[in-house]
Write a protein that holds these residues in place. Sequence first.
Motif, PDB file in Angstrom:
ATOM      1  N   PHE A   1       0.806  -1.210   0.000  1.00 22.84           N
ATOM      2  CA  PHE A   1       0.000   0.000   0.000  1.00 22.84           C
ATOM      3  C   PHE A   1       0.844   1.268   0.000  1.00 22.84           C
TER       4      PHE A   1
ATOM      5  N   TRP B   1       0.338   2.921  -5.152  1.00 21.00           N
ATOM      6  CA  TRP B   1      -1.033   3.421  -5.254  1.00 21.00           C
ATOM      7  C   TRP B   1      -1.163   4.413  -6.402  1.00 21.00           C
TER       8      TRP B   1
ATOM      9  N   SER C   1      -3.496   3.834  -9.575  1.00 21.10           N
ATOM     10  CA  SER C   1      -4.584   4.801  -9.745  1.00 21.10           C
ATOM     11  C   SER C   1      -4.546   5.451 -11.119  1.00 21.10           C
TER      12      SER C   1
ATOM     13  N   TRP D   1      -5.847   2.881 -13.588  1.00 18.11           N
ATOM     14  CA  TRP D   1      -7.297   2.760 -13.441  1.00 18.11           C
ATOM     15  C   TRP D   1      -8.002   3.963 -14.069  1.00 18.11           C
TER      16      TRP D   1
ATOM     17  N   PRO E   1     -12.743   4.299  -6.536  1.00 23.36           N
ATOM     18  CA  PRO E   1     -11.892   3.188  -6.088  1.00 23.36           C
ATOM     19  C   PRO E   1     -10.481   3.601  -5.647  1.00 23.36           C
ATOM     20  N   PRO E   2      -9.791   4.513  -6.357  1.00 19.88           N
ATOM     21  CA  PRO E   2      -8.481   4.927  -5.832  1.00 19.88           C
ATOM     22  C   PRO E   2      -8.569   5.629  -4.484  1.00 19.88           C
TER      23      PRO E   2
ATOM     24  N   ILE F   1     -10.869   5.126  -2.136  1.00 17.47           N
ATOM     25  CA  ILE F   1     -11.154   4.089  -1.139  1.00 17.47           C
ATOM     26  C   ILE F   1      -9.899   3.273  -0.839  1.00 17.47           C
ATOM     27  N   ALA F   2      -9.142   2.931  -1.879  1.00 15.39           N
ATOM     28  CA  ALA F   2      -7.904   2.167  -1.673  1.00 15.39           C
ATOM     29  C   ALA F   2      -6.890   2.971  -0.865  1.00 15.39           C
TER      30      ALA F   2
ATOM     31  N   PHE G   1      -8.130   2.951   2.882  1.00 12.05           N
ATOM     32  CA  PHE G   1      -7.898   1.662   3.524  1.00 12.05           C
ATOM     33  C   PHE G   1      -6.408   1.368   3.682  1.00 12.05           C
ATOM     34  N   GLY G   2      -5.611   1.740   2.693  1.00 14.47           N
ATOM     35  CA  GLY G   2      -4.166   1.539   2.799  1.00 14.47           C
ATOM     36  C   GLY G   2      -3.561   2.328   3.938  1.00 14.47           C
TER      37      GLY G   2
END
Length: 80
Positions: A5, A10, A14, A17, A65-66, A68-69, A72-73
């Motif tokens: 992470f 990331w 990202s 994505w 999504p990036p 949120i990641a 959480f990371g």
Amino acid sequence: MCKLFSFPVWLVLSLIWTGAVAYFGYVNAPYAPLDVSATDPATVEALRAATGRHALMYGLLAAGPPAIALIFGRMICRRG
């Protein structure tokens, strides 16, 4: 686990994505067909509404999504 992470990992994921979502958003963008009057106010309004919904949907899909990641990371690496 925190190496998974890390911020550079990331960032690269990202960007990949976001690029993929941007490509599919561009390919699937709403348009007015040639057999429809481009000066009709109802057609113009329908195209404007469809374009707005499209931009909002793909924008949230690209940014959600990036984000949120990242959250959480950060939470996982802070505990560890």
